[in-house]
Design a protein around this motif. Sequence first.
Motif, PDB file in Angstrom:
ATOM      1  N   PHE A   1       0.823  -1.207   0.000  1.00 20.36           N
ATOM      2  CA  PHE A   1       0.000   0.000   0.000  1.00 20.36           C
ATOM      3  C   PHE A   1       0.858   1.259   0.000  1.00 20.36           C
ATOM      4  N   GLY A   2       2.042   1.191   0.594  1.00 17.90           N
ATOM      5  CA  GLY A   2       2.965   2.313   0.489  1.00 17.90           C
ATOM      6  C   GLY A   2       3.399   2.540  -0.942  1.00 17.90           C
ATOM      7  N   SER A   3       3.647   1.453  -1.664  1.00 15.00           N
ATOM      8  CA  SER A   3       4.009   1.565  -3.080  1.00 15.00           C
ATOM      9  C   SER A   3       2.861   2.151  -3.897  1.00 15.00           C
ATOM     10  N   LEU A   4       1.633   1.702  -3.593  1.00 14.80           N
ATOM     11  CA  LEU A   4       0.463   2.240  -4.294  1.00 14.80           C
ATOM     12  C   LEU A   4       0.353   3.746  -4.077  1.00 14.80           C
ATOM     13  N   LEU A   5       0.494   4.171  -2.830  1.00 18.77           N
ATOM     14  CA  LEU A   5       0.404   5.599  -2.529  1.00 18.77           C
ATOM     15  C   LEU A   5       1.511   6.377  -3.236  1.00 18.77           C
ATOM     16  N   ALA A   6       2.727   5.833  -3.231  1.00 19.83           N
ATOM     17  CA  ALA A   6       3.848   6.518  -3.880  1.00 19.83           C
ATOM     18  C   ALA A   6       3.613   6.662  -5.382  1.00 19.83           C
ATOM     19  N   VAL A   7       3.100   5.616  -6.008  1.00 16.99           N
ATOM     20  CA  VAL A   7       2.845   5.672  -7.452  1.00 16.99           C
ATOM     21  C   VAL A   7       1.763   6.698  -7.766  1.00 16.99           C
ATOM     22  N   LEU A   8       0.680   6.684  -6.985  1.00 20.16           N
ATOM     23  CA  LEU A   8      -0.411   7.631  -7.235  1.00 20.16           C
ATOM     24  C   LEU A   8       0.049   9.070  -7.038  1.00 20.16           C
ATOM     25  N   LEU A   9       0.851   9.316  -6.007  1.00 16.19           N
ATOM     26  CA  LEU A   9       1.369  10.669  -5.785  1.00 16.19           C
ATOM     27  C   LEU A   9       2.319  11.087  -6.903  1.00 16.19           C
ATOM     28  N   LYS A  10       3.112  10.144  -7.380  1.00 15.08           N
ATOM     29  CA  LYS A  10       4.010  10.435  -8.497  1.00 15.08           C
ATOM     30  C   LYS A  10       3.219  10.794  -9.750  1.00 15.08           C
ATOM     31  N   MET A  11       2.156  10.036 -10.008  1.00 13.12           N
ATOM     32  CA  MET A  11       1.310  10.319 -11.165  1.00 13.12           C
ATOM     33  C   MET A  11       0.649  11.687 -11.028  1.00 13.12           C
ATOM     34  N   ARG A  12       0.155  12.007  -9.813  1.00  8.44           N
ATOM     35  CA  ARG A  12      -0.481  13.307  -9.603  1.00  8.44           C
ATOM     36  C   ARG A  12       0.498  14.446  -9.861  1.00  8.44           C
ATOM     37  N   THR A  13       1.722  14.313  -9.339  1.00  5.69           N
ATOM     38  CA  THR A  13       2.731  15.362  -9.533  1.00  5.69           C
ATOM     39  C   THR A  13       3.073  15.523 -11.005  1.00  5.69           C
ATOM     40  N   ARG A  14       3.184  14.397 -11.687  1.00  5.90           N
ATOM     41  CA  ARG A  14       3.524  14.431 -13.103  1.00  5.90           C
ATOM     42  C   ARG A  14       2.430  15.117 -13.917  1.00  5.90           C
ATOM     43  N   TRP A  15       1.189  14.808 -13.612  1.00  5.80           N
ATOM     44  CA  TRP A  15       0.071  15.416 -14.329  1.00  5.80           C
ATOM     45  C   TRP A  15      -0.037  16.906 -14.014  1.00  5.80           C
ATOM     46  N   ARG A  16       0.179  17.258 -12.757  1.00  3.96           N
ATOM     47  CA  ARG A  16       0.061  18.654 -12.380  1.00  3.96           C
ATOM     48  C   ARG A  16       1.141  19.497 -13.064  1.00  3.96           C
TER      49      ARG A  16
END
Length: 481
Positions: A431-446
């Motif tokens: 779940f830590g990996s899931l959160l890290a990936v989602l945050l990375k995707m959000r930053t990339r999109w932003r």
Amino acid sequence: MHTTLTWLADAPPQMLPARSMMAFTLVTHIILVPLGVALPLITLIMHGYGLRHDDATALLLARRWSAVMAVQFAIGVVTGTVLSFEFGLLWPGMMGRWGDVFGLGFGVEGWGFFLEAVLIAIYLYGWRRLPSRTHFLLALPLPFVALLGAFGILAANSWMNTPRGFTLDAAGNPVDVNVRKAIFTPIFGPEYWHFVVAMFVTAGYVTAGVYAMGWLRGRRDRYHRLGFTVPFTLAAVLTPVQFMLGDSIARQVFHKQPVKFAAMEIVWKTDTHVPEYLYGRLHSDGTVSGGIKIPQLDSILAGFRPDTKVTGLTSVPADDRPTAVQATITHFAFDTMVFIGSLLLLLALWYGVLWLWRRRLPTSPWFFRGAACAGVASVIAVECGWITTEVGRQPWIVYQYMRVAEAVTATRSTSLWITFGVVIVVYVFVFGSLLAVLLKMRTRWRLADEKGGPQPPKETPETDTPETDTPYGPRSTGSRL
């Protein structure tokens, strides 16, 4: 309390670690289930809207949601597989005796997972690589396949609550299995639709909550408006439907599992004119402390009449019913689920009335604060629903046919506690990996949006060749999330 301590003393030593491990994995897995079941449909609604209206913003949202869908599906497969193994590892008594009766549900779920993985892969690959219409049409089966997995697991669970479709031989083993009756048990229909609509409501509020947070932080562009409106509208429309389905399944439990209903409402003795307790704690002598007592309401809710007879916990021997502690847990979970559902209904009505009256979103920050919290609240309500279902059935793992103590593994409790610890460590990492990936995707999109505004995905018209530049971009470029 004395009854509870006696029950714990009589239980096999491996019961506590086995239950704890199963509860932990189920509680964590179900966090991912709403998006796994419902996000495909929400994404395709947005995708279809984008194609129909030639809306680049809608297509961008659909593409980004498809990436989130793939990531959470991958994690969901991991946690779901662990749960499947735990059935055999922790409850061999049940699987060995009853697997031939209800095991088909797990087989259907497995096929659902497999097909969903294939379709998600095709859908992700299709962005900028397939003609736009072909891409969309190939994804249309995805929501139905997602529901297939839910069908399988709910068939198995509803059978555990109302077992049917077999006869017992002289040794007490099931024979003459009727697969149709084993799948379509009396509680299956209400439980399945209650669960499915709950998944759509939860996924809608969770998705909309992300954009509600952006709205509260001042992001009032069309990207956030559309990202909020589509999933929130779906959830708001289905919220009153879910409220009615919840009432229906409660009545089914009242008729089909009266002792579980007694635990849900902490009814000690069979009687008419039974009061309703909002929260409150049941004690082993039948008294209730705390909570709000509403005279006769429980009988009215159960049968629409104050003289409706409600079965109490003492209608069966103490060994055949939930303990006072288990009944209290069930009651708290049930009341919390209903309370959250009522708040969501009020939020949906606020949205619906204003939309029908003025054709616009609410402007109050309090509405968007509520919308931002609605996703987390919905997940909590789903968790409470499963607690109600599972704890309220105790001490039975197969209702009235097999107790939990008869099904539990003979593995030493020490080994189970070690295994449980390993599972916790693995889940924290996953779940830590899931959160890290989602945050990375959000930053990339932003960052991409800040450079030039939201950029649409590159769909390919039907007549393009790989070398042809289109209004949506060249087909030969690689896929970007």
